[in-house]
Enzyme design. Structure first.
Site, mmCIF file in Angstrom:
data_model
loop_
_atom_site.group_PDB
_atom_site.id
_atom_site.type_symbol
_atom_site.label_atom_id
_atom_site.label_comp_id
_atom_site.label_asym_id
_atom_site.label_seq_id
_atom_site.Cartn_x
_atom_site.Cartn_y
_atom_site.Cartn_z
ATOM 1 N N ASP A 164 5.831 -6.427 9.383
ATOM 2 C CA ASP A 164 6.693 -5.879 9.859
ATOM 3 C C ASP A 164 6.861 -6.600 11.586
ATOM 4 O OD1 ASP A 164 7.694 -3.217 8.497
ATOM 5 O OD2 ASP A 164 5.997 -1.913 9.921
ATOM 6 N N ASP B 225 1.420 -3.927 12.053
ATOM 7 C CA ASP B 225 1.544 -4.151 10.468
ATOM 8 C C ASP B 225 1.914 -5.272 10.252
ATOM 9 O OD1 ASP B 225 2.477 -2.019 7.653
ATOM 10 O OD2 ASP B 225 3.089 -4.672 7.841
ATOM 11 N N ARG C 181 0.863 -1.278 0.231
ATOM 12 C CA ARG C 181 -0.359 0.547 0.284
ATOM 13 C C ARG C 181 1.285 1.416 -0.143
ATOM 14 N NH1 ARG C 181 -4.391 0.337 4.815
ATOM 15 N NH2 ARG C 181 -2.690 1.084 5.991
ATOM 16 N N THR D 228 -1.551 7.164 -0.099
ATOM 17 C CA THR D 228 -2.723 7.646 -0.843
ATOM 18 C C THR D 228 -3.390 6.063 -0.256
ATOM 19 O OG1 THR D 228 -1.928 6.271 -2.755
ATOM 20 C CG2 THR D 228 -2.116 8.429 -3.114
#
Ligand SMILES: O=P(O)(O)OC[C@H]1O[C@H](OP(=O)(O)OP(=O)(O)O)[C@H](O)[C@@H]1O
Ligand SMILES: O=c1cc[nH]c(=O)[nH]1
Ligand SMILES: [Mg+2]
Length: 208
Positions: free
Chosen positions: A200, A197, A101, A105
């Site tokens: 991560d 995340d 991603r 945006t």
């Protein structure tokens, strides 16, 4: 159609994934265990072919998977869901889809794809732990359908209502199996409460 898989062990493993103290090794291990549990409901209608099996004592009827399953992990985070499926389903094909991603945006950027040409009528399982805005899953399904896949389902760990709505609008024919439907997205497009995340957390990279 959204199916939230309701099982006590799903709740236990997802709680460990959510804890910020859970390190990369434990995260990977519990993600695999959780994915294994999700594979059962997601493959409840898996088509089988009867085969003859000879035991040490007699001949009997057994079964094999009729059409090889194509697992499509969305890189990076979906990689952590591959082993859970491969542990319980023999002879799968793994077809990677690279996507991230854009942090500004939130639009998905596809950077790699490798869908085998001869597997169009095989069951395809799209693996991505996080369904947030739904942009990545919609783009992945657009790609798989353009490649000719017809029998596709999505397996995720945590889904946001915004992503589920978008998927239902864009791909109403695709079933989504998830371990948990969370509350909402925050202003940065992260799922709340979520788990942070997922890429991560698995690989130990620090977000920019
Ligand atoms: O529903 P969406 O709003 O599209 O968000 C979900 C996507 O975000 C994460 O990937 P990310 O961009 O963090 O890439 P990474 O796995 O490489 O970290 C996740 O694994 C999904 O692919
Ligand atoms: O909460 C989120 C949203 C998107 N991607 C993630 O890894 N986590
Ligand atoms: Mg990420």
């Amino acid at each position: 159609m959204l199916i939230v898989v309701d099982h006590p062990l799903v709740k236990v493993h997802i709680s460990i994934l959510r804890r910020q103290e859970t390190g990369t090794d434990a995260f990977r291990q519990h993600l695999t265990a959780l994915t294994r549990l999700l594979a059962f409901p997601a493959l409840q209608d898996l088509q089988l072919t009867p085969i003859s099996v000879r035991t040490p004592l007699a001949e009997t009827t057994g079964y094999r998977v009729q059409k090889m399953l194509v697992l499509v992990p969305v890189l990076r985070a979906g990689l952590g869901m591959v082993e859970g499926f491969r542990d319980v389903v023999p002879d799968t094909v793994v077809s990677h889809l690279g996507m991230y991603r854009d942090h500004r945006t939130l639009k998905p950027i596809r950077y790699y794809s490798n869908f085998p040409a001869s597997y169009h009528d095989h069951p395809v399982i799209l693996l991505d732990p996080m369904l947030a805005t739904g942009g990545s899953a919609v783009d992945a399904l657009d790609y798989l359908k353009a490649e000719g896949a017809r029998n596709i389902r999505v397996v995720s760990i945590i889904s946001a209502p915004e992503g589920v709505k978008k998927l239902e609008e864009c791909h109403p024919d695709v079933r989504v199996y998830t371990a948990q439907l969370d509350e909402r997205l925050n202003e940065l497009g992260y799922i709340i409460p979520g788990l942070g995340d997922a890429g991560d957390r698995q690989f130990g990279t620090v977000p920019d």
